[in-house]
Write an enzyme that holds these catalytic residues in place. Structure first.
Site, PDB file in Angstrom:
ATOM      1  N   GLY A 221      38.637  38.712  38.354  1.00 12.83           N
ATOM      2  CA  GLY A 221      38.153  38.555  36.921  1.00 12.83           C
ATOM      3  C   GLY A 221      37.512  39.685  36.440  1.00 12.83           C
ATOM      4  N   PHE A 222      36.795  39.660  35.422  1.00 13.85           N
ATOM      5  CA  PHE A 222      36.013  40.981  34.866  1.00 13.85           C
ATOM      6  C   PHE A 222      35.348  41.830  35.887  1.00 13.85           C
ATOM      7  CE2 PHE A 222      32.586  42.208  31.704  1.00 13.85           C
ATOM      8  CZ  PHE A 222      33.147  43.440  31.628  1.00 13.85           C
TER       9      PHE A 222
ATOM     10  N   ASP B 243      41.286  34.531  44.433  1.00 12.68           N
ATOM     11  CA  ASP B 243      41.183  34.259  43.277  1.00 12.68           C
ATOM     12  C   ASP B 243      42.232  33.233  42.918  1.00 12.68           C
ATOM     13  OD1 ASP B 243      39.404  36.046  40.557  1.00 12.68           O
ATOM     14  OD2 ASP B 243      40.980  34.281  40.266  1.00 12.68           O
TER      15      ASP B 243
ATOM     16  N   LEU C 155      31.716  35.149  42.834  1.00 11.77           N
ATOM     17  CA  LEU C 155      31.569  35.282  41.330  1.00 11.77           C
ATOM     18  C   LEU C 155      32.669  34.141  40.712  1.00 11.77           C
ATOM     19  CD1 LEU C 155      32.246  39.165  41.140  1.00 11.77           C
ATOM     20  CD2 LEU C 155      30.205  37.893  41.322  1.00 11.77           C
TER      21      LEU C 155
ATOM     22  N   TYR D  29      27.094  24.532  31.553  1.00 12.00           N
ATOM     23  CA  TYR D  29      27.211  25.658  32.163  1.00 12.00           C
ATOM     24  C   TYR D  29      25.991  26.430  32.686  1.00 12.00           C
ATOM     25  CZ  TYR D  29      28.315  30.686  32.983  1.00 12.00           C
ATOM     26  OH  TYR D  29      28.373  31.986  33.587  1.00 12.00           O
TER      27      TYR D  29
ATOM     28  N   LYS E 261      25.073  26.675  36.878  1.00 13.26           N
ATOM     29  CA  LYS E 261      24.707  27.843  37.438  1.00 13.26           C
ATOM     30  C   LYS E 261      23.374  27.816  38.088  1.00 13.26           C
ATOM     31  CE  LYS E 261      27.956  31.000  37.127  1.00 13.26           C
ATOM     32  NZ  LYS E 261      28.576  31.707  38.404  1.00 13.26           N
TER      33      LYS E 261
END
Ligand code: UDP
Length: 322
Positions: free
Chosen positions: A10-11, A31, A73, A146, A150
């Site tokens: 990912g980013f 991933d 992540l 969300y 988290k």
């Protein structure tokens, strides 16, 4: 050193992979997504791409046994996802995190957990220090799932820390930079960038006075690396961001100015036009970064203007490459 990065394609993960490969470390990326952001690493010595999920327990066990440090992540992120698919958001972010922590605990491997400034919700008292309250809306509003997912991940981290696992929680504040996706959806930067590239007007929600502290990816990666290396960060939640607050209207103006061709103007739109009826915007989001500076020794270096210049240039080149 051997490093496992779940969500490493990912980013954030792809930039973190770059940093560890540059240090000469070995990187295992786990991933389920596309390899686009890490394709340039596939030929590098020490880089391993594992295309699988954090629900493959046998695989997680093997990876945790092999590495020295774990970055967790892998998550469902982005408003468009957590409003559209709350089940997947909760499942991946809560149960997936639990899977990773369980495997790390078995082999006593240090974990850095990627959390978010969303955990503070809409607490009106800024700046937020890590011990500040979470102020959220009703559970019938999907928007909050969300934040909650988290926060549950964080609670698991602290629970495992109590049982002896070295673990650090990082709360990221509006990170941007090259490779952030996807154009036209997702975060405000990518929406505005897509609009600039198409010559469309930039859609500023409300009156644009809501603020964010935009943080450039290289500053974030530095904090992430330090969090993995410094034992003094163990058991801590740490905000990762800048304290420079920018209104969305100023952010849009700066993007228009830096992009240059000036075909786009700024258009004020209602929140409902962008997000539908059940969304609640956060008026101000500002971190207290004392812990990042003292525990991680990291002070953001890249100004918004510098960072936006680099990022816009990257997106223009990416468009030119097709
Ligand atoms: N925003 C905007 N225009 C858009 C998309 C977003 O003005 O087309 C605003 C949004 O209302 C919010 C801010 O930009 O106040 C940041 O939104 P983003 O989704 O990037 O992340 P957030 O910080 O809210 O998690």
């Amino acid at each position: 050193m051997r490093v496992l990065i779940t969500g490493g394609a990912g980013f954030l993960g792809s930039h973190l992979s770059d940093a560890f490969i540059a240090r000469g470390d070995e990187v295992y990326v786990l991933d389920t997504g596309s390899i686009v952001k890490v394709r340039h690493l596939l030929s590098k010595a020490g880089f391993h791409y594992v295309h699988d999920t954090i629900f493959n327990l046998e695989l997680l066990d093997g990876l945790a046994a092999k590495v020295d440090l774990i970055y967790h992540l892998a998550a469902v992120v982005g408003v468009e996802h957590y409003v559209a698919d709350p089940y997947e958001t909760l499942n991946v972010n809560v149960n997936g995190t639990q899977n990773m922590l369980k495997a790390a605990y078995k082999y006593n491997k240090r974990v850095v957990f990627g959390s978010t400034s969303e955990v503070y919700g809409r607490n009106p008292k800024v700046p937020w220090s890590e011990r500040d309250d979470r102020v959220l809306g009703a559970t019938t509003v999907d928007r909050w799932c969300y934040s909650t997912s988290k926060a549950v991940g964080e609670h698991f981290c602290f629970a495992y820390h109590k049982m002896g696992l070295p673990v650090v929680v990082l709360r990221f504040f509006n990170v941007y930079g090259p490779r952030l996706d996807r154009l036209d959806v997702g975060r405000v930067f990518t929406i505005f960038m897509g609009q600039l590239l198409r010559g469309a007007d930039l859609t500023v929600v409300g009156d644009g006075t809501q603020t964010r502290c935009f943080t450039y990816i290289s500053d974030v990666v530095e904090a992430m690396v330090q969090a993995g290396l410094r034992p003094e960060a163990d058991g801590e939640a740490i905000n990762v961001g800048t304290e420079v607050e920018t209104s969305i209207l100023d952010f849009a103006r700066l993007m228009v100015k830096l992009y240059g061709p000036n075909k786009s103007e700024i258009k004020l739109v209602s929140q409902e036009q962008i997000y539908g009826p059940s969304y609640e915007d956060i008026p101000r989001r500002v971190p207290d970064t004392t812990k990042m500076r003292t525990l991680l020794g990291v002070k953001p270096k890249v100004s918004l203007e510098q960072g936006l210049k680099l990022t816009i240039e990257w997106f223009e080149n990416a468009q030119a490459r097709g």
